[in-house]
Design a protein around this motif. Structure first.
Motif, PDB file in Angstrom:
ATOM      1  N   SER A  49     -14.086  26.510  14.591  1.00 32.00           N
ATOM      2  CA  SER A  49     -14.200  28.041  14.615  1.00 32.00           C
ATOM      3  C   SER A  49     -14.285  28.518  16.179  1.00 32.00           C
ATOM      4  O   SER A  49     -13.453  29.329  16.496  1.00 32.00           O
ATOM      5  CB  SER A  49     -15.477  28.498  14.043  1.00 32.00           C
ATOM      6  OG  SER A  49     -15.720  29.827  13.947  1.00 32.00           O
ATOM      7  N   GLU A  50     -14.839  27.757  16.982  1.00 37.84           N
ATOM      8  CA  GLU A  50     -15.306  28.197  18.444  1.00 37.84           C
ATOM      9  C   GLU A  50     -13.834  27.937  19.099  1.00 37.84           C
ATOM     10  O   GLU A  50     -13.678  28.815  19.784  1.00 37.84           O
ATOM     11  CB  GLU A  50     -16.661  27.560  19.023  1.00 37.84           C
ATOM     12  CG  GLU A  50     -16.920  28.172  20.077  1.00 37.84           C
ATOM     13  CD  GLU A  50     -18.170  27.439  20.893  1.00 37.84           C
ATOM     14  OE1 GLU A  50     -18.307  27.534  22.020  1.00 37.84           O
ATOM     15  OE2 GLU A  50     -18.895  27.002  19.971  1.00 37.84           O
ATOM     16  N   PHE A  51     -13.273  26.885  18.995  1.00 37.98           N
ATOM     17  CA  PHE A  51     -12.321  26.263  19.912  1.00 37.98           C
ATOM     18  C   PHE A  51     -11.127  27.166  19.616  1.00 37.98           C
ATOM     19  O   PHE A  51     -10.290  27.729  20.507  1.00 37.98           O
ATOM     20  CB  PHE A  51     -11.993  24.837  19.304  1.00 37.98           C
ATOM     21  CG  PHE A  51     -10.782  24.157  20.131  1.00 37.98           C
ATOM     22  CD1 PHE A  51     -10.859  24.133  21.528  1.00 37.98           C
ATOM     23  CD2 PHE A  51      -9.472  24.153  19.817  1.00 37.98           C
ATOM     24  CE1 PHE A  51      -9.854  23.286  22.250  1.00 37.98           C
ATOM     25  CE2 PHE A  51      -8.292  23.627  20.405  1.00 37.98           C
ATOM     26  CZ  PHE A  51      -8.571  23.331  21.840  1.00 37.98           C
ATOM     27  N   PHE A  52     -10.893  27.792  18.387  1.00 33.34           N
ATOM     28  CA  PHE A  52      -9.882  28.411  18.124  1.00 33.34           C
ATOM     29  C   PHE A  52     -10.165  30.081  17.953  1.00 33.34           C
ATOM     30  O   PHE A  52      -9.378  30.987  17.389  1.00 33.34           O
ATOM     31  CB  PHE A  52      -9.123  28.128  16.575  1.00 33.34           C
ATOM     32  CG  PHE A  52      -8.595  27.045  16.733  1.00 33.34           C
ATOM     33  CD1 PHE A  52      -7.014  26.910  17.469  1.00 33.34           C
ATOM     34  CD2 PHE A  52      -8.896  25.800  16.265  1.00 33.34           C
ATOM     35  CE1 PHE A  52      -6.394  26.000  17.416  1.00 33.34           C
ATOM     36  CE2 PHE A  52      -8.160  24.583  16.201  1.00 33.34           C
ATOM     37  CZ  PHE A  52      -6.873  24.334  16.986  1.00 33.34           C
ATOM     38  N   ASP A  53     -11.441  30.296  18.288  1.00 35.91           N
ATOM     39  CA  ASP A  53     -11.665  31.703  18.511  1.00 35.91           C
ATOM     40  C   ASP A  53     -11.617  32.388  17.470  1.00 35.91           C
ATOM     41  O   ASP A  53     -11.234  33.675  16.924  1.00 35.91           O
ATOM     42  CB  ASP A  53     -11.202  32.351  19.636  1.00 35.91           C
ATOM     43  CG  ASP A  53     -11.873  33.906  19.983  1.00 35.91           C
ATOM     44  OD1 ASP A  53     -13.083  34.040  19.609  1.00 35.91           O
ATOM     45  OD2 ASP A  53     -10.978  34.637  20.322  1.00 35.91           O
TER      46      ASP A  53
END
Length: 667
Positions: A63-67
């Motif tokens: 979730s964080e890596f792909f914003d």
């Protein structure tokens, strides 16, 4: 989707180039995870093991890596409820379409839409966003709100993508059906949803001619009393048939409007996909906004390494889950190439030509297309400019080992064959490849990240090196949130969790190899169980379908009322070939030598055609049931079959007896 094998070598046919892999998204993600957790993963297997052991950590990292942007309040990635009751990011809110339409390059190309006659449209990100905004505003003016259903009777064109994204942007639930279905078949699916709006094209092109579907569209509209308005889509440019509750596509998009994305709960329904309908009425399988967002970012971004600057073409129709996955190419910023037409018109090289013309980086085809390319003597790597192509995806049917070698020798040795197994049920994959996984002929490189994939024996024990049931032992965010019209979840539970409590059983046979790859060898409900020895039908096809003169084959293992077991092999021949005793002997020897001496067919029968689902899967179980005495109306709905006459042909067969003809069957 199911991919299989007949492995011929213990050595990989393709290994990652470390200088290339170092720049991949999965390499950057691995570094990102190391910074977050303090633990470095030196290879794919290590990363996969962590991804299934620490589901909250892995999916939070995705979730964080792909914003992935969420509003609302949540305090955990997933709750502790066992499958299928697990909830992801409870309290979070987001919108799929908002993520699909974000870009740093509004003038870049988002969609390339090509029809069979070569007409091509390039749609920029700004144009796509503008069309979606206008259509979403029009839908709102029709009273469509979050949770309402919007359906499309549409070919694989830009109209379907725009209509889907407009629906998703306001929280409406989308479902689509290709126009090769008649009105009755489409209504069997759509009527369950009681849709408010129908998008219907005037027709589609196939094998060199246009197919007028205006009458079928009108019949479908009449079969859906809940529809308040129909949008008439000019795919062929035919005159519009006036109707009091219909508007044209241009009129629906006439008033410009900015996109306004409804923030819906993480598990709010995004779309309804339907099962093939070969074992009863098609089941409506419902997936959520958030689960699809997470899983498709992972699959497309990490496993296929897609991102801005890439071009993504996977041959599909709007009926198939691959259409949904292709549209999700927008999530990672790739340009999506849509093709509406036959993959073999005007010649067998059509998809290779499209890949060359549009500089496709990831191309997806069926195993059948690869086999037909080989039989046609094509050499795409020599005859076409395919320097942009780096991944060749394959799914939907068994991929024999020979096809891996053909790709290496005739398309290019640097190209990675990404054989994949998954399904409509999860609108994603269980096993596939990644930029840092080797490829073995006839095998799927590895379980996908976040997928706790295993093979279980009949006692529910994990096995390696032998065939077992394909199971998933921990939740995936893209598992269905529910089935349509299944309020207490009974049908959902029976479909996947009836065999092993708390464990997803998919219905495929699977083997985990000692070197970590996956072999999926066919549906477990159509297994060939000869003298107590099980074999997947895919292992037979991998041998027989490669023989000269054989177009395709279908094998059945039928338990008969008298307790005997009959295993016929049906073959469709190439033009100019005859099923004589020499060819029969060739087939028997090939099966005995390269598949199994215990699974040589009892009889070999020529048939004019084989029945398939609309997505190209051979209808093994319906044919088996016909041979066991079931009526044709009990085994498959007419609209679930690509050629009902092919299935009707099998209904004429009975078990062979002492007075059978030389063909081995009695019509």
């Amino acid at each position: 989707m199911t991919t299989s094998h007949t492995a011929t070598s213990g050595e990989p046919i393709w290994v990652p180039d470390t200088s290339v892999t170092a720049g991949s998204r999965i390499a950057r993600f691995t570094d990102f995870v190391a910074r977050r957790t303090g633990v470095a993963h030196t290879d794919y297997q290590s990363l996969w093991a962590w991804s299934v052991e620490d589901l909250p950590g892995f999916w939070a990292a995705v979730s964080e890596f792909f914003d992935v942007r969420m509003t609302g309040t949540w305090d955990r990635v997933l709750d502790d409820a066992p499958m299928p009751a697990t909830r992801w990011f409870p309290g979070g809110r987001l919108n799929y379409a908002e993520h699909a339409l974000r870009t740093d390059d509004p003038t870049g190309t988002a969609l390339i839409s090509v029809d069979e006659n070569g007409t091509t449209q390039h749609i920029t990100w700004a144009e796509l966003r503008s069309q979606v905004g206008a259509l979403a505003a029009w839908l709102r003016r029709q009273g469509v709100t979050a949770g309402d259903r919007v359906v499309g009777y549409l070919p694989n064109s830009r109209h379907a993508v725009v209509a889907f994204l407009a629906s998703a942007s306001i929280g409406a639930i989308w479902s689509a059906c290709g126009q090769d279905y008649g009105a009755e078949g489409a209504a069997t699916r759509f009527a369950q949803l009681e849709p408010a709006v129908l998008f219907a094209a005037d027709g589609y092109r196939w094998n060199g001619r246009g197919h007028d579907r205006r009458a079928e569209s009108a019949a479908l509209r009449a079969a859906l009393p809940s529809v308040r308005v129909t949008v008439q889509v000019p795919n062929l440019g035919l005159p519009i048939l006036p109707h009091r509750s219909a508007v044209s596509w241009d009129d629906a998009l006439a008033d410009p409007a900015e996109c306004d994305f409804e923030q819906v709960p993480f598990d709010a329904p995004l779309w309804v996909l339907f099962s093939s309908g070969t074992t009863g009425n098609p089941k409506g399988i419902v997936h959520g906004h958030g689960g699809v967002l997470l899983d498709h970012h992972k699959l497309l971004g990490l496993h296929l390494d897609l991102g801005p600057g890439d071009r993504f073409l996977w041959y599909t129709t709007t009926n198939w889950m691959m259409w949904n996955l292709v549209v999700s190419g927008l999530l990672v910023g790739a340009t999506v190439v849509l093709y509406d037409g036959s993959p073999a018109h005007p010649g067998p090289a059509r998809l290779w030509e499209l890949a060359a013309e549009h500089r496709t980086t990831v191309l997806g085809v069926s195993p059948g297309y690869l086999q037909s390319s080989a039989k046609a003597g094509l050499v795409p790597g020599r005859d076409l400019e395919l320097s942009a192509l780096r991944v060749l995806g394959s799914t939907g049917a068994p991929l024999p080992s020979q096809s891996y070698y053909w790709v290496r020798d005739h398309v290019g040795s640097r190209i990675q064959v990404a054989s994949t197994s998954g399904g409509t049920d999860i609108v994603s994959g269980f096993a596939g490849s990644a930029p840092n996984t080797p490829v073995w002929p006839g095998e799927i490189s590895a379980p996908m990240l976040g997928v706790a994939l295993n093979a279980f024996d009949s006692h529910g024990r994990p096995v390696t090196g032998e065939v077992g049931e394909l199971v998933v032992t921990r939740p995936m965010p893209s598992m269905p949130i529910h089935f349509w019209n299944d309020p207490d979840g009974t049908r959902y539970h029976q479909a996947y969790f009836g065999s092993y409590p708390g464990v997803w059983r998919h219905g495929d046979w699977m083997t985990r190899t000692p070197h970590g790859s996956i072999i999926v060898s066919g549906r477990s409900d159509s297994t060939l169980n000869r003298h107590g020895v099980r074999l997947g039908s895919a292992d037979i096809y991998a041998v027989v379908d490669e023989l000269p003169g054989i177009r395709e084959s279908l094998v059945i293992g039928a338990e008969l009322p008298d307790g005997s077991y009959w295993m016929p092999l049906f073959v469709v021949l190439e033009p100019g070939h005859v099923l004589d005793e020499d060819l029969r002997d060739t087939i028997r020897i090939a099966v005995r030598t390269h598949a199994s001496p215990r699974h040589v067919p009892d009889t070999i029968i020529e048939v004019p055609a084989l029945p398939h689902t609309r997505t190209g899967k051979k209808l093994e179980v319906p044919v088996k049931r016909l041979l066991q005495g079931a009526a044709i109306g009990q085994v498959a709905g007419r609209e679930a079959v690509d050629d009902i006459s092919a299935l009707e042909y099998f209904a004429r067969f009975a078990r062979p007896s002492a007075d059978t003809t030389s063909t081995g069957v009695r019509p």
